[in-house]
Motif scaffolding. Structure first.
Motif, PDB file in Angstrom:
ATOM      1  N   SER A   1      20.293   5.404 -84.558  1.00 56.48           N
ATOM      2  CA  SER A   1      21.369   6.153 -85.124  1.00 56.48           C
ATOM      3  C   SER A   1      20.900   7.778 -85.727  1.00 56.48           C
ATOM      4  O   SER A   1      21.943   8.424 -85.740  1.00 56.48           O
ATOM      5  N   ALA A   2      19.682   8.000 -85.546  1.00 54.39           N
ATOM      6  CA  ALA A   2      19.419   9.374 -86.001  1.00 54.39           C
ATOM      7  C   ALA A   2      19.883  10.345 -84.971  1.00 54.39           C
ATOM      8  O   ALA A   2      19.956  11.342 -85.102  1.00 54.39           O
ATOM      9  N   ASP A   3      19.872   9.785 -83.607  1.00 57.71           N
ATOM     10  CA  ASP A   3      20.280  10.515 -82.707  1.00 57.71           C
ATOM     11  C   ASP A   3      21.787  10.874 -82.667  1.00 57.71           C
ATOM     12  O   ASP A   3      21.996  11.869 -81.865  1.00 57.71           O
ATOM     13  N   LEU A   4      22.631  10.186 -83.516  1.00 56.02           N
ATOM     14  CA  LEU A   4      23.852  10.654 -83.638  1.00 56.02           C
ATOM     15  C   LEU A   4      23.934  11.756 -84.618  1.00 56.02           C
ATOM     16  O   LEU A   4      25.442  12.225 -84.855  1.00 56.02           O
TER      17      LEU A   4
ATOM     18  N   ALA B   1      20.250  16.248 -85.008  1.00 55.93           N
ATOM     19  CA  ALA B   1      19.910  16.049 -83.631  1.00 55.93           C
ATOM     20  C   ALA B   1      20.177  16.974 -82.580  1.00 55.93           C
ATOM     21  O   ALA B   1      19.522  17.106 -81.442  1.00 55.93           O
ATOM     22  N   LEU B   2      21.471  17.558 -82.605  1.00 52.64           N
ATOM     23  CA  LEU B   2      22.240  18.321 -81.722  1.00 52.64           C
ATOM     24  C   LEU B   2      21.204  19.670 -81.636  1.00 52.64           C
ATOM     25  O   LEU B   2      21.016  20.176 -80.332  1.00 52.64           O
ATOM     26  N   GLN B   3      20.487  20.074 -82.620  1.00 46.74           N
ATOM     27  CA  GLN B   3      19.838  21.183 -82.806  1.00 46.74           C
ATOM     28  C   GLN B   3      18.438  20.993 -82.270  1.00 46.74           C
ATOM     29  O   GLN B   3      17.688  21.696 -81.659  1.00 46.74           O
TER      30      GLN B   3
ATOM     31  N   HIS C   1      23.420  13.911 -77.235  1.00 43.93           N
ATOM     32  CA  HIS C   1      24.634  13.890 -75.924  1.00 43.93           C
ATOM     33  C   HIS C   1      24.415  12.350 -75.330  1.00 43.93           C
ATOM     34  O   HIS C   1      25.569  11.798 -75.203  1.00 43.93           O
ATOM     35  N   GLU C   2      23.200  11.928 -75.125  1.00 41.52           N
ATOM     36  CA  GLU C   2      22.968  10.755 -74.407  1.00 41.52           C
ATOM     37  C   GLU C   2      23.385   9.497 -75.555  1.00 41.52           C
ATOM     38  O   GLU C   2      24.339   8.499 -75.198  1.00 41.52           O
ATOM     39  N   ALA C   3      23.276   9.588 -76.775  1.00 42.13           N
ATOM     40  CA  ALA C   3      23.705   8.664 -77.675  1.00 42.13           C
ATOM     41  C   ALA C   3      25.055   8.682 -77.920  1.00 42.13           C
ATOM     42  O   ALA C   3      25.594   7.592 -77.845  1.00 42.13           O
ATOM     43  N   TRP C   4      25.963   9.752 -78.009  1.00 37.96           N
ATOM     44  CA  TRP C   4      27.402   9.577 -78.053  1.00 37.96           C
ATOM     45  C   TRP C   4      27.965   9.259 -76.696  1.00 37.96           C
ATOM     46  O   TRP C   4      29.026   8.718 -76.999  1.00 37.96           O
ATOM     47  N   GLN C   5      27.355   9.762 -75.723  1.00 33.39           N
ATOM     48  CA  GLN C   5      27.846   8.880 -74.393  1.00 33.39           C
ATOM     49  C   GLN C   5      27.790   7.486 -74.468  1.00 33.39           C
ATOM     50  O   GLN C   5      28.984   6.892 -73.981  1.00 33.39           O
ATOM     51  N   LYS C   6      26.774   6.982 -74.800  1.00 35.32           N
ATOM     52  CA  LYS C   6      26.760   5.454 -74.793  1.00 35.32           C
ATOM     53  C   LYS C   6      27.699   4.814 -75.875  1.00 35.32           C
ATOM     54  O   LYS C   6      28.384   3.912 -75.524  1.00 35.32           O
TER      55      LYS C   6
END
Length: 358
Positions: free
Chosen positions: A108-111, A115-117, A124-129
């Motif tokens: 969840s931290a990757d969302l 994390a974008l910075q 981007h991988e987390a949101w793609q999943k």
């Protein structure tokens, strides 16, 4: 020859296609008959009848063609065993509708925007999943790390009409998300994460003393009463008036703010016996947006999946509305046979007859 073990006491458990085949493998080698003889257990019923549906389930697990995916958004995803009971509950439900399950583990931290910075690739991988999943599950947990990412996932599932199930903390964060983005309370939070918030939509239970170690959780089986006859989850539970499920939490939805949510279509359809604790949430005008304060995965069983998880898989595979319209009945293709005479092996255990020893 050298360890005083009789040949008939040697059981071969070789690799099989799924764990569900292990009981069948043992029974085929006569292990039940041997135990009955060795331990002098005069059981009048043999397990072959009991295992009829179990064999059908095992056969089904080997020939699944269709697949559905669930995004599991948590903070312990690097070790899947952390969510072992959750994964099994999803598997039980997927098998019941003839689907192969794909679990997309998302930290969840990757969302979170940070994390974008810091790690844009992971972001981007987390949101793609998440965006490619058929359903979203936010399980329980503790601590502030990753909670904002879970709220981001819940917000996306609510706005995109994607099937969603929140369990324990997942339900509490769904309340926070709705308060922030629909009620307009931007600082809404749980007092677990922000004790100074002006809108404490999730609070510590009154009997919880944070200064006292041990015995501070609401644990064990508790009864939840349904407050609505139109509840989707009530229908999935067989139109039951109440359910008994296991709990494990210290925080709860603030009951004083309940009416603000229900005015906007966010319904608290299940409450405890006193009507003080909010146990089940459902969102109107959504294919499946459900949150439960308890942990339904603890009572999920093969052939008898947990209703909240079963509803998530039905919705993710596009079968929920048809299932409800048919009076909560599966199509003949998905139904296990009734040759075993019961809904699950569990219920037949009580039918095993032992002769009187007197």
């Amino acid at each position: 020859m050298f360890c005083h073990v009789e040949p008939e006491q040697v059981i071969c458990i070789h690799d099989v296609s799924s764990i569900y085949r292990v009981p069948l493998l043992l029974e085929d080698q006569g292990i039940v008959d041997y135990f009955c003889h060795r331990l002098n257990l005069p059981i009048e019923m043999r397990p072959r009848k009991m295992l009829t549906k179990w064999k059908e389930m095992s056969d089904r697990s080997d020939r699944l063609l269709e697949q559905t995916s669930i995004a599991l958004v948590g903070k312990y995803t690097k070790l899947s065993d952390s969510y072992a009971s959750v994964i099994k509950a999803l598997e039980h439900s997927a098998l019941a509708i003839n689907y192969k399950l794909e679990v997309k583990y998302i930290d969840s931290a990757d969302l979170e925007p940070a994390a974008l910075q810091e790690e844009p690739v992971k972001y981007h991988e987390a949101w793609q999943k998440l965006c490619s999943a058929d359903g979203v599950l936010v399980p329980g947990g503790f601590g502030v790390r990753g909670t904002e990412g879970k709220i981001q996932a819940i917000n996306w599932a609510r706005r995109q009409k994607k099937p969603f199930l929140g369990v324990c903390l997942g339900m509490q964060l769904a309340v926070c998300e709705f308060a922030r983005n629909v009620l307009g309370w931007a600082d809404s939070n749980s007092t677990e994460f922000d004790p100074e918030t002006k809108h404490p939509v999730v609070i510590e239970m009154p009997e919880h003393n944070p200064g006292q170690m041990g015995g501070t959780m609401r644990l064990g089986k508790r009864r939840t009463l349904f407050k609505s006859t139109s509840s989707v989850l009530r229908k999935l539970y067989g139109d039951a008036e109440y359910v008994d499920e296991r709990h494990r939490h210290r925080f709860e939805v603030n009951p004083e703010l309940k009416h603000h949510f229900e005015d906007k279509g966010f319904r608290f359809v299940g409450q405890d016996l006193e009507g003080e604790r909010m146990e089940i949430i459902e969102l109107e005008d959504h294919p499946y947006f459900v949150g439960v304060q308890y942990h339904p995965e603890f009572t999920s069983r093969p052939i008898k999946p947990s209703p909240p998880y079963f509803g998530l898989l039905l919705a993710a595979s596009g079968k929920l509305q048809n299932y409800l319209q048919k009076g909560c009945r599966l199509s003949p293709r998905d139904t296990y046979s009734d040759r075993s005479g019961s809904s699950s092996p569990d219920s037949e255990i009580s039918e095993i007859k032992f002769p009187s020893l007197s």
